[in-house]
Design an enzyme around this catalytic site. Structure first.
Site, PDB file in Angstrom:
ATOM      1  N   SER A   1       0.836  -1.202   0.000  1.00 47.55           N
ATOM      2  CA  SER A   1       0.000   0.000   0.000  1.00 47.55           C
ATOM      3  C   SER A   1       0.873   1.256   0.000  1.00 47.55           C
ATOM      4  O   SER A   1       1.996   1.227   0.505  1.00 47.55           O
ATOM      5  CB  SER A   1      -0.869  -0.038   1.262  1.00 47.55           C
ATOM      6  N   PRO A   2       0.360   2.353  -0.577  1.00 44.49           N
ATOM      7  CA  PRO A   2       1.147   3.588  -0.561  1.00 44.49           C
ATOM      8  C   PRO A   2       1.453   4.044   0.862  1.00 44.49           C
ATOM      9  O   PRO A   2       0.549   4.081   1.686  1.00 44.49           O
ATOM     10  CB  PRO A   2       0.244   4.613  -1.262  1.00 44.49           C
TER      11      PRO A   2
ATOM     12  N   GLN B   1       1.437   6.653  -7.032  1.00 45.37           N
ATOM     13  CA  GLN B   1       0.219   7.307  -6.529  1.00 45.37           C
ATOM     14  C   GLN B   1       0.457   8.817  -6.593  1.00 45.37           C
ATOM     15  O   GLN B   1       1.365   9.330  -5.939  1.00 45.37           O
ATOM     16  CB  GLN B   1      -0.082   6.893  -5.085  1.00 45.37           C
TER      17      GLN B   1
ATOM     18  N   TYR C   1      -7.297  14.995   1.244  1.00 41.91           N
ATOM     19  CA  TYR C   1      -6.404  15.822   0.414  1.00 41.91           C
ATOM     20  C   TYR C   1      -7.241  16.536  -0.657  1.00 41.91           C
ATOM     21  O   TYR C   1      -8.470  16.493  -0.614  1.00 41.91           O
ATOM     22  CB  TYR C   1      -5.275  14.955  -0.153  1.00 41.91           C
TER      23      TYR C   1
ATOM     24  N   ARG D   1      -7.916   5.931  -5.416  1.00 39.72           N
ATOM     25  CA  ARG D   1      -8.164   5.639  -3.990  1.00 39.72           C
ATOM     26  C   ARG D   1      -9.217   6.597  -3.469  1.00 39.72           C
ATOM     27  O   ARG D   1      -9.109   7.811  -3.673  1.00 39.72           O
ATOM     28  CB  ARG D   1      -6.877   5.742  -3.170  1.00 39.72           C
TER      29      ARG D   1
ATOM     30  N   ARG E   1       1.159  -1.393   6.895  1.00 37.03           N
ATOM     31  CA  ARG E   1       2.074  -1.576   8.037  1.00 37.03           C
ATOM     32  C   ARG E   1       2.773  -2.934   8.050  1.00 37.03           C
ATOM     33  O   ARG E   1       3.962  -2.991   8.392  1.00 37.03           O
ATOM     34  CB  ARG E   1       1.321  -1.315   9.339  1.00 37.03           C
TER      35      ARG E   1
HETATM   36  C1  FMN Z   1       3.521   5.370   7.398  1.00 34.97           C
HETATM   37  C2  FMN Z   1       2.292   5.407   6.568  1.00 34.97           C
HETATM   38  C3  FMN Z   1       2.212   6.268   5.490  1.00 34.97           C
HETATM   39  C4  FMN Z   1       1.075   6.279   4.681  1.00 34.97           C
HETATM   40  N1  FMN Z   1       1.057   7.051   3.564  1.00 34.97           N
HETATM   41  C5  FMN Z   1       0.040   6.948   2.675  1.00 34.97           C
HETATM   42  C6  FMN Z   1       0.080   7.558   1.406  1.00 34.97           C
HETATM   43  O1  FMN Z   1       1.068   8.193   1.044  1.00 34.97           O
HETATM   44  N2  FMN Z   1      -0.976   7.428   0.589  1.00 34.97           N
HETATM   45  C7  FMN Z   1      -2.079   6.703   0.945  1.00 34.97           C
HETATM   46  O2  FMN Z   1      -3.022   6.608   0.171  1.00 34.97           O
HETATM   47  N3  FMN Z   1      -2.137   6.076   2.134  1.00 34.97           N
HETATM   48  C8  FMN Z   1      -1.102   6.170   2.986  1.00 34.97           C
HETATM   49  N4  FMN Z   1      -1.126   5.457   4.158  1.00 34.97           N
HETATM   50  C9  FMN Z   1      -2.279   4.589   4.449  1.00 34.97           C
HETATM   51  C10 FMN Z   1      -1.964   3.160   4.017  1.00 34.97           C
HETATM   52  O3  FMN Z   1      -1.766   3.053   2.622  1.00 34.97           O
HETATM   53  C11 FMN Z   1      -3.080   2.213   4.422  1.00 34.97           C
HETATM   54  O4  FMN Z   1      -4.269   2.588   3.771  1.00 34.97           O
HETATM   55  C12 FMN Z   1      -3.319   2.190   5.932  1.00 34.97           C
HETATM   56  O5  FMN Z   1      -2.092   2.186   6.625  1.00 34.97           O
HETATM   57  C13 FMN Z   1      -4.116   0.968   6.347  1.00 34.97           C
HETATM   58  O6  FMN Z   1      -3.460  -0.208   5.999  1.00 34.97           O
HETATM   59  P1  FMN Z   1      -2.684  -1.144   7.082  1.00 34.97           P
HETATM   60  O7  FMN Z   1      -3.676  -1.462   8.137  1.00 34.97           O
HETATM   61  O8  FMN Z   1      -2.253  -2.352   6.290  1.00 34.97           O
HETATM   62  O9  FMN Z   1      -1.527  -0.353   7.617  1.00 34.97           O
HETATM   63  C14 FMN Z   1      -0.014   5.449   4.984  1.00 34.97           C
HETATM   64  C15 FMN Z   1       0.081   4.608   6.086  1.00 34.97           C
HETATM   65  C16 FMN Z   1       1.204   4.559   6.856  1.00 34.97           C
HETATM   66  C17 FMN Z   1       1.269   3.583   8.003  1.00 34.97           C
END
Ligand code: FMN
Ligand code: FAD
Length: 763
Positions: A413-414, A491, A572, A620, A715
């Site tokens: 994921s981003p 992204q 955003y 997204r 994560r």
């Molecule tokens: C450190 C960090 C940075 C993130 N940056 C972005 C981002 O740049 N763009 C985005 O769409 N989501 C971002 N997210 C959200 C994640 O892509 C994801 O949707 C969210 O962490 C839930 O997934 P998880 O439970 O597997 O961590 C970020 C999450 C984390 C933890």
């Protein structure tokens, strides 16, 4: 102690037995409005585990119950002229009447005073009792008499159902039958509970129920119609009702009850009076009887009645919440079943079996490995057109969109890294993304990469608005293409009102201590009182932002990215147009959803025009603002997705929230996946699920049930870039490509895993 149990259902009777068992000197009365034999309802489902608990509490009654049990192992789903049967589910059933008769006999033998045909309405009559147990069922009068104390939360569920019985045999399987009628879908839950009788619960949506005219019919006419609908499965047998005592219709809406407090002075609620569990998880009687054991136990082990009530409530509330959470998933599945009725029978069956989310892919493998193997084969054939010689888990089945084939369905994921310098990705980015690409995921996303310097979230965010950025990203993309078989997606985003803020590990979304730049948004709505008020965008701003996206997309083409994602979520810039919480415009870009989507769609069209035809674009979105009807709801998200897909978007990346500081998200395992499920199955589009998904088992369950096409993990990939390769090793899947220099590591890992499995007897 003198105890009065008001209500002689499973809760009241079993409590009386349990109390007497612990101390025969107790004086226990059970007051029941009906006669001993005119119990209503049909079969009751109990598990082997519950029976073990009953046995430990009172072997005599448990033995009698066990003698009368009907066991069955299979679940059969009759749907669209197919019958899908899986095994290993292990249920047992007993007639409600038989169960109550056993409990009545046992209570009598223990010296309980059973008073039938006695309506408990004047509670003053029981004021001499030390303990009053409100075991008077879902419509409890005891509860109503102190409604301000017990504070029941009663959730009236949407479907209509009626408990019927039949002498048709359903003794080989717990059976679900789905029939399409001219008025809509109607289904039955059928299970045997004695040698010649089965429960047959008929259920449908309220709209179908009205269209069919059930609201205007008596029970006999309704039964006659149900017999016609299910004639093919009932054979010559009739349907029977034994609820003629119910005033009005025998059709009910299920009431999910949960009381805030379960006791008051010397009064305690038990069974359905305190909390109910939907019949589709078959646990109402189990809950009632296990709670009765706990209450009787604590009344003997605790120093006071008050302490006993506290322990009882603490312990049982946890169990109830657990069960009600599974029951809610299951209830909602049936309420939303029309969403799934286009699915292939194999996937429909899988979706039904995993509906409560208590049963996962690997649970199903344990229950019926042959059935699961066939289902996995179906998944692969459906996805690739080829029947596999050797099965692989759904997460390892390739996914194709336009000219891009992903080797598997795991996506990094981003994730913002906050390591760029003037928007320029650095060696950190090369190493970070290369590691994740080497780690086995089919698709690796870059962080939100900003289309202009002022569109960055923080000064350390990556960008794609300068030749140097293009070069730096190309270096990363080239490395990944040369050294791995992963695909890489960029992204693109613009921070809008959340721009000019601190990096993630400082104070997220808070303005910079110094050096803030001016920010823009759909409307001058700030993120929080600490943030700047953004300037409302005018048409020149819109033209510039659109051109910035186009410019960035052109650079992404030249850098060689395989996939483009537009970030329209998380508050955003684009998200600020979509959600009414931040879009207060009165021009053609504000107001209705069509208007609010206008600018995001213009940007998409402009980007699509310069993006190669054979490469996909995903978007997204935040599928829920988590503020209720004032913001975007999951239902709005379906409409948004339809508009995006109509415009040519290939896949919806379904995230949620981060659009409002007053949001109240409901977190939990896979908590955003229901939004993906809804969008995929209502709008008929490909989706990616994300959010607290962290086990291979989660991914396989989501994919197999058709709740998403790809699954994003964020994560888990920070903790372990090699997450997918380790998952492949766990499954013994040989098809995951390891980088050649690491092959010795792979061989050792597989050897160790297989040795561990041999030692634990897994193979
Ligand atoms: C450190 C960090 C940075 C993130 N940056 C972005 C981002 O740049 N763009 C985005 O769409 N989501 C971002 N997210 C959200 C994640 O892509 C994801 O949707 C969210 O962490 C839930 O997934 P998880 O439970 O597997 O961590 C970020 C999450 C984390 C933890
Ligand atoms: C009509 C009916 C049929 C059901 N059929 C099935 C079934 O076939 N299969 C299944 O798995 N589950 C069935 N259930 C649900 C399941 O039985 C319950 O979850 C479980 O019985 C909970 O036990 P309980 O003792 O708390 O409540 P109940 O079983 O509802 O028992 C409450 C008892 O209190 C009595 N009562 C209520 N008010 C008074 C009063 N003022 N004075 C005296 N007595 C009173 C009622 O007559 C009843 O016997 C049925 C429930 C109902 C109400």
């Amino acid at each position: 102690m003198r105890a009065a149990c008001l209500g002689g259902g499973p809760a009241g009777l079993y409590f009386a037995i349990s109390l007497k068992r612990r101390d025969p000197s107790h004086d226990v009365v059970v007051v029941e409005r009906n006669r001993p034999d005119d119990t209503f309802g049909w079969g009751v489902v109990l598990s082997d585990e519950t029976l073990d608990n009953l046995n430990a509490n009172d072997p005599e009654s448990a033995g009698l119950i066990r003698n009368d049990f009907v066991y069955w192992d299979d679940i059969a789903v009759h749907y669209r002229d197919t019958v899908a049967t899986s095994t290993g589910h292990g249920f047992c059933g007993i007639g409600r009447k038989r169960l109550l008769n056993i409990l009545q006999g046992r209570a009598r033998a223990l010296g309980v005073d059973l008073q039938f045909e006695t309506e408990a309405k004047d509670f003053d009559a029981y004021r001499d009792f030390d303990l009053i147990v409100g075991a008077d069922g879902v419509n409890s009068r005891v509860r109503s008499s102190h409604v301000d104390i017990f504070k029941p939360d009663i959730d009236v569920r949407a479907c209509k159902y009626v408990w019927l019985g039949t002498h048709q045999k359903f003794d080989d399987a717990f059976t679900f039958i789905f029939e399409e009628t001219e008025h809509g879908w109607i289904w039955a839950h059928a299970y045997q509970f004695d040698a010649d009788t089965a429960t047959f619960i008929v259920e449908c949506s309220e709209a179908t129920w009205r269209r069919a005219g059930f609201d205007r019919m008596g029970i006999d006419e309704a039964i006659a119609i149900c017999e016609k609908i299910f004639a093919r499965k009932l054979g010559e047998h009739k349907l029977m009702s034994n609820a003629r005592h119910l005033r009005g219709s025998a059709w009910l809406n299920f009431n999910r009850v949960l009381c805030e407090r379960w006791s008051y002075r010397n009064i305690v609620l038990l069974g359905d009076a305190a909390a109910t569990a939907h019949f589709s998880v078959g646990s109402g009687s189990k809950l009632a009887m296990e709670s009765a054991i706990a209450l009787a136990g604590y009344l003997h082990t605790e120093s006071s009645m008050e302490a006993a009530f506290r322990r009882y409530e603490d312990e049982r509330r946890l169990e109830v919440l657990r069960l009600q959470s599974a029951a809610r998933n299951s209830t909602e599945w049936f309420e939303d079943v029309e969403r799934y009725l286009h699915l292939d029978p194999v996937q429909f069956n899988y979706s039904l079996l995993t509906r409560s989310q208590r049963i996962s892919h690997e649970n199903l493998r344990q229950r019926d490995s042959a059935w699961l193997a066939d289902a996995e084969k179906w998944f692969e054939k459906n996805a690739t057109g080829r029947t596999p010689k050797v099965n692989r888990a759904p997460m390892f089945v390739p996914f194709r969109v336009r000219g891009v084939e992903l080797k598997n369905r795991v996506v990094v994921s981003p994730m913002a890294q906050y390591r760029a310098v003037d928007g320029n990705p650095t060696d950190w980015h090369l190493i970070h993304y290369a590691e994740r690409a080497k780690g086995g995921a089919g698709l690796v996303f870059t962080e939100m990469t900003c289309v202009s310097p002022e569109g960055r979230i923080t000064p350390s965010c990556a960008g794609l608005y300068h030749d140097e950025h293009e070069k730096a990203w190309k270096r990363i993309v080239d490395f990944i293409h040369a050294e791995t078989d992963a695909k890489i997606a960029i992204q693109l985003g613009h921070s809008g009102a959340k721009g000019s803020t601190q990096v993630g590990w400082e104070t997220m979304d808070a303005p910079l201590a110094s050096g803030n730049w001016g920010i823009i948004s759909a409307s001058p709505v700030r993120w929080s009182p600490d943030n700047q008020v953004p300037r409302e965008m005018n048409s020149a701003d819109m033209g510039k932002v659109r051109d910035d996206y186009v410019h960035a997309a052109q650079m992404a083409v030249r850098a060689g990215f395989d996939w483009l994602e537009l970030h329209y979520a998380h508050g955003y810039l684009m998200s600020s147009f979509i959600t009414p919480l931040t879009n207060k415009r009165s021009d053609r870009y504000g107001g209705s959803l069509e208007n609010r989507m206008r600018f995001p769609l213009e940007v998409f069209h402009a980007a699509r025009a310069v993006w190669p035809d054979d490469k996909p674009i995903s978007v997204r979105i935040s599928a829920n603002d988590w503020v209720g009807p004032d913001g975007i709801t999951p239902q709005d998200a379906v409409a948004i997705s339809r508009m995006l897909v109509e415009a040519g978007v290939d896949l919806i990346d379904v995230s949620a929230g981060q659009t409002s500081a007053r949001a109240k998200p409901v977190y939990g395992r896979m908590f955003q996946t229901p939004f993906s499920d809804r969008i995929r199955n209502e709008a008929g589009v490909a989706t990616m699920a994300v959010g607290n998904i962290y086990q291979p088992d989660h991914i396989n369950s989501i994919l197999m049930a058709g709740r998403a096409d790809l699954v994003c993990l964020a994560r888990p990939h920070l903790a372990n870039p090699y997450w997918t390769l380790h998952a492949a090793a766990d499954f013994g899947y040989e098809g995951a490509a390891w980088p050649k220099p690491y092959l010795a590591g792979r061989d050792q890992l597989y050897r160790l895993k297989s040795r561990a499995e041999n030692m634990t007897g897994k193979v």
